[in-house]
Design an enzyme around this catalytic site. Structure first.
Site, PDB file in Angstrom:
ATOM      1  N   GLY A  47       0.871  -0.982   0.064  1.00  0.00           N
ATOM      2  CA  GLY A  47      -0.009  -0.035   0.128  1.00  0.00           C
ATOM      3  C   GLY A  47       0.897   1.344  -0.015  1.00  0.00           C
ATOM      4  CB  SER A  48      -0.062   4.880  -0.099  1.00  0.00           C
ATOM      5  OG  SER A  48      -1.043   4.638   0.769  1.00  0.00           O
ATOM      6  N   GLY A 103      -0.242  -1.544   6.465  1.00  0.00           N
ATOM      7  CA  GLY A 103      -1.162  -0.732   6.420  1.00  0.00           C
ATOM      8  C   GLY A 103      -2.583  -1.366   6.760  1.00  0.00           C
ATOM      9  CE  LYS A 115      -3.313  -5.843   5.598  1.00  0.00           C
ATOM     10  NZ  LYS A 115      -2.860  -4.575   4.839  1.00  0.00           N
ATOM     11  N   GLY A 116      -6.699  -5.224   1.958  1.00  0.00           N
ATOM     12  CA  GLY A 116      -6.920  -5.484   0.598  1.00  0.00           C
ATOM     13  C   GLY A 116      -7.379  -4.541  -0.197  1.00  0.00           C
ATOM     14  N   GLY A 118      -5.374  -2.776  -1.798  1.00  0.00           N
ATOM     15  CA  GLY A 118      -4.766  -2.976  -2.933  1.00  0.00           C
ATOM     16  C   GLY A 118      -4.730  -4.414  -3.484  1.00  0.00           C
ATOM     17  CD  GLU A 124      -1.949  -6.407   2.356  1.00  0.00           C
ATOM     18  OE1 GLU A 124      -1.288  -5.530   2.073  1.00  0.00           O
ATOM     19  OE2 GLU A 124      -3.012  -6.772   2.601  1.00  0.00           O
ATOM     20  CE  LYS A 142      -6.794   4.388   4.903  1.00  0.00           C
ATOM     21  NZ  LYS A 142      -5.633   3.916   4.520  1.00  0.00           N
TER      22      LYS A 142
HETATM   23  C1  5RP Z   1      -3.314  -3.720   0.361  1.00  0.00           C
HETATM   24  C2  5RP Z   1      -3.816  -3.424   1.743  1.00  0.00           C
HETATM   25  C3  5RP Z   1      -3.353  -1.984   2.290  1.00  0.00           C
HETATM   26  O1  5RP Z   1      -2.460  -2.281   3.206  1.00  0.00           O
HETATM   27  C4  5RP Z   1      -4.267  -1.028   2.582  1.00  0.00           C
HETATM   28  O2  5RP Z   1      -5.053  -1.002   1.463  1.00  0.00           O
HETATM   29  C5  5RP Z   1      -3.777   0.328   2.947  1.00  0.00           C
HETATM   30  O3  5RP Z   1      -3.354   1.041   1.941  1.00  0.00           O
HETATM   31  P1  5RP Z   1      -2.790   2.413   2.166  1.00  0.00           P
HETATM   32  O4  5RP Z   1      -1.944   2.445   3.176  1.00  0.00           O
HETATM   33  O5  5RP Z   1      -2.496   2.738   0.802  1.00  0.00           O
HETATM   34  O6  5RP Z   1      -3.983   3.371   2.651  1.00  0.00           O
HETATM   35  O7  5RP Z   1      -4.437  -3.960   2.569  1.00  0.00           O
HETATM   36  O8  5RP Z   1      -3.916  -4.901   0.081  1.00  0.00           O
END
Ligand code: 5RP
Length: 249
Positions: A47-48, A103, A115-116, A118, A124, A142
């Site tokens: 993720g970011s 994340g 989660k997920g 991304g 994960e 979040k």
């Molecule tokens: C990817 C995830 C990421 O950890 C989740 O989407 C959070 O992403 P971000 O840090 O960009 O908000 O689960 O599958």
């Protein structure tokens, strides 16, 4: 008048996203500084927000000569580890991790997660499940009392491609709401995960017993994994709008 409204809206959106970037960095740095020591095997999420955690890991490896080994949770995480010159490993060589940092799309008051966003939820969850300590990093958006209050896109569910229609029907029939096949941004086809599967985003209608629902969804033939992480996270760090870091454990 219309133009004026548009400008205000876009400014406030920009303002929130600038604050959110700072908040991600605050959470990531706090988690790396509090949980990473030399000689550890570290799970690297996707993720970011995790980008900031890897920046900080790399900085500490350079400055403090920390010796760490990193296990990625996705292609993206693997690329990040390699880009920073960190030591890359896998679960064959390191099936037990000291800590995993990742994340989340939403974190509730009891540390249940969605989660997920991304699409990396399966790897994960595997990596988090192998870690002695699973630490979550997120920005203030979040933070939630109960799942579904903040993250409106539903619970991501990784499915075997041939099963996406029957799984989606079963989800709606048994648990309500609607499960939608996640499409690529181009709309040319579905998102394909690192494991060559599809993602259904299950937009649930009301709060549920997430532990039970997670187990029940996993029993549906064709489901690989769900983005519900219940009873896994030990601590969550939230970067806040005022520059502070809120810790939940
Ligand atoms: C990817 C995830 C990421 O950890 C989740 O989407 C959070 O992403 P971000 O840090 O960009 O908000 O689960 O599958």
């Amino acid at each position: 008048k219309e133009t004026h409204v548009c400008i205000c809206r876009s400014r406030s959106r920009n303002y929130v996203s600038v604050m959110a970037e700072e908040a991600k960095k605050l959470a990531a740095y706090a988690a790396v500084d509090n949980h990473i020591q030399t000689n550890q095997v570290v799970g690297v999420g996707s993720g970011s927000t995790i980008v900031y955690a890897v920046d900080r890991l790399a900085e500490r490896v350079r400055q403090e000569k920390l010796k760490i080994v990193c296990v990625p949770t996705s292609f993206q995480a693997r690329q990040l580890i390699l880009k920073h010159g960190l030591t890359l490993s896998d679960l064959d060589r390191h099936p037990e991790l000291d800590v995993a940092i990742d994340g989340a799309d939403e974190v509730d008051a009891g540390l249940a997660l969605i989660k997920g966003g991304g699409g990396c939820l399966t790897q994960e969850k595997i990596v988090a499940g192998c870690a002695k300590h699973f630490i979550v990093i997120a920005d203030f958006r979040k933070d939630s009392k109960s799942l579904g209050q903040q993250w409106k896109k539903g619970v991501p569910i990784e499915v075997i491609p041939m099963a996406y229609v029957p799984v989606s029907r079963t989800l709606a029939k048994r648990f309500g709401g609607e499960a939608v096949l996640r499409m690529a941004v181009s709309k040319a086809g579905p998102v394909v995960t690192d494991n060559s599967n599809f993602i259904l985003d299950w937009k649930f209608e009301h709060s549920q017993n997430w532990k039970e629902v997670n187990t029940a969804i996993k029993m549906i033939p064709g489901v690989v994994e769900t983005g519900l992480f219940v009873g896994m996270a030990e601590k969550a760090y939230f970067g806040m709008e005022d520059g502070s870091v809120k810790v939940r454990d």
